[in-house]
Design an enzyme around this catalytic site. Structure first.
Site, short mmCIF file in Angstrom:
data_model
loop_
_atom_site.label_atom_id
_atom_site.label_comp_id
_atom_site.label_asym_id
_atom_site.label_seq_id
_atom_site.Cartn_x
_atom_site.Cartn_y
_atom_site.Cartn_z
N HIS A 39 47.07 -20.73 -2.55
CA HIS A 39 47.72 -20.72 -1.47
C HIS A 39 48.00 -20.55 -0.32
CE1 HIS A 39 48.69 -17.24 -4.73
NE2 HIS A 39 50.34 -18.15 -4.51
N LYS A 74 56.81 -9.33 -13.41
CA LYS A 74 54.86 -9.32 -14.21
C LYS A 74 55.04 -8.14 -12.99
CE LYS A 74 54.68 -14.30 -11.32
NZ LYS A 74 54.88 -14.09 -10.45
N ARG A 111 51.44 -26.85 -8.57
CA ARG A 111 50.62 -27.27 -9.13
C ARG A 111 50.83 -28.46 -10.54
NH1 ARG A 111 49.44 -21.54 -10.23
NH2 ARG A 111 51.68 -21.84 -10.71
O1 PNS Z 1 55.17 -16.40 -7.01
P1 PNS Z 1 56.12 -16.46 -7.53
O2 PNS Z 1 56.38 -14.88 -8.36
O3 PNS Z 1 56.51 -17.52 -9.05
O4 PNS Z 1 58.07 -16.05 -6.16
C1 PNS Z 1 58.84 -16.15 -6.91
C2 PNS Z 1 60.01 -15.64 -5.60
C3 PNS Z 1 59.77 -14.83 -5.68
C4 PNS Z 1 59.82 -17.18 -4.79
C5 PNS Z 1 61.12 -15.51 -6.24
O5 PNS Z 1 61.83 -14.65 -7.27
C6 PNS Z 1 62.72 -15.00 -5.46
O6 PNS Z 1 63.00 -15.84 -4.22
N1 PNS Z 1 62.58 -13.91 -5.24
C7 PNS Z 1 63.72 -12.90 -4.71
C8 PNS Z 1 64.97 -13.37 -5.14
C9 PNS Z 1 65.95 -14.24 -5.72
O7 PNS Z 1 65.72 -15.08 -4.50
N2 PNS Z 1 66.49 -14.78 -6.52
C10 PNS Z 1 66.86 -16.15 -6.26
C11 PNS Z 1 65.84 -17.37 -6.85
S1 PNS Z 1 66.79 -18.71 -6.98
#
Ligand code: PNS
Length: 166
Positions: free
Chosen positions: A22, A48, A97
């Site tokens: 990150h 998770k 990645r």
């Molecule tokens: O590190 P991660 O868990 O892969 O991140 C995923 C994340 C947090 C970027 C995604 O789940 C997100 O944007 N969540 C916020 C809610 C939202 O906007 N959901 C629609 C995404 S298309």
């Protein structure tokens, strides 16, 4: 880099905890953005079980990048695109990645594009020796007594040790 309209980027994720992978993406993001907000989601599309609370994750990110005025860490609830509007971010940065990341990332980017066409997603690629690092593997290896000192920064390592000891 100074531009008439500063570019603000959001780098969203779970960051449970932030890893060297990150950190690499954050540094790369600063090549294209004037300010970068590491946005810690209360709701991840990947459901998770968390090790650190959202506030603890934010504090760890602040500790890791404490010296860098262009980087901020904030928690967010609700939709990412709404948070982008709230913070004035024009860009969403995500790290890619491996090919296995791509399907999920493409789907999210396209959903976000549909929800808010003014927010652009930019994929950045980490250095090859960071490609296998993920927060979930760091949690698992650390919980089983493995050495994760090359995968996370010292403050994260310290908090991981404390968390897993207690
Ligand atoms: O590190 P991660 O868990 O892969 O991140 C995923 C994340 C947090 C970027 C995604 O789940 C997100 O944007 N969540 C916020 C809610 C939202 O906007 N959901 C629609 C995404 S298309």
């Amino acid at each position: 880099m100074s531009r008439p309209n500063p570019v603000v980027a959001l780098y969203p994720g779970s960051f449970d905890p932030i890893t060297r992978g990150h950190e690499d993406i954050v540094r790369r993001g600063l090549r294209v953005a004037d300010r970068l907000i590491v946005a810690v989601a209360h709701t991840s599309t990947h459901a998770k079980r968390g090790l650190f609370s959202v506030d603890e994750r934010v504090s760890l990110i602040q500790e890791v990048f404490g010296h860098e005025p262009r980087i901020e860490a904030l928690p967010f609830k609700g939709l990412l695109v709404d948070f982008a509007h709230e913070t004035g971010a024009q860009l969403v940065i995500r790290g890619l990645r491996a090919v296995s990341d791509f399907e999920y990332e493409l789907q999210m980017a396209q959903m976000n594009q549909e929800l808010s066409p003014d927010v652009e997603t930019l994929f950045l690629v980490p250095e090859v020796h960071h490609s296998f690092i993920s927060s979930s593997l760091v949690r698992e290896v650390a919980a089983l007594g493995g050495d994760v000192s090359s995968f996370v920064s010292p403050p994260v390592l310290e908090q991981l040790r404390k968390k897993l000891a207690g």
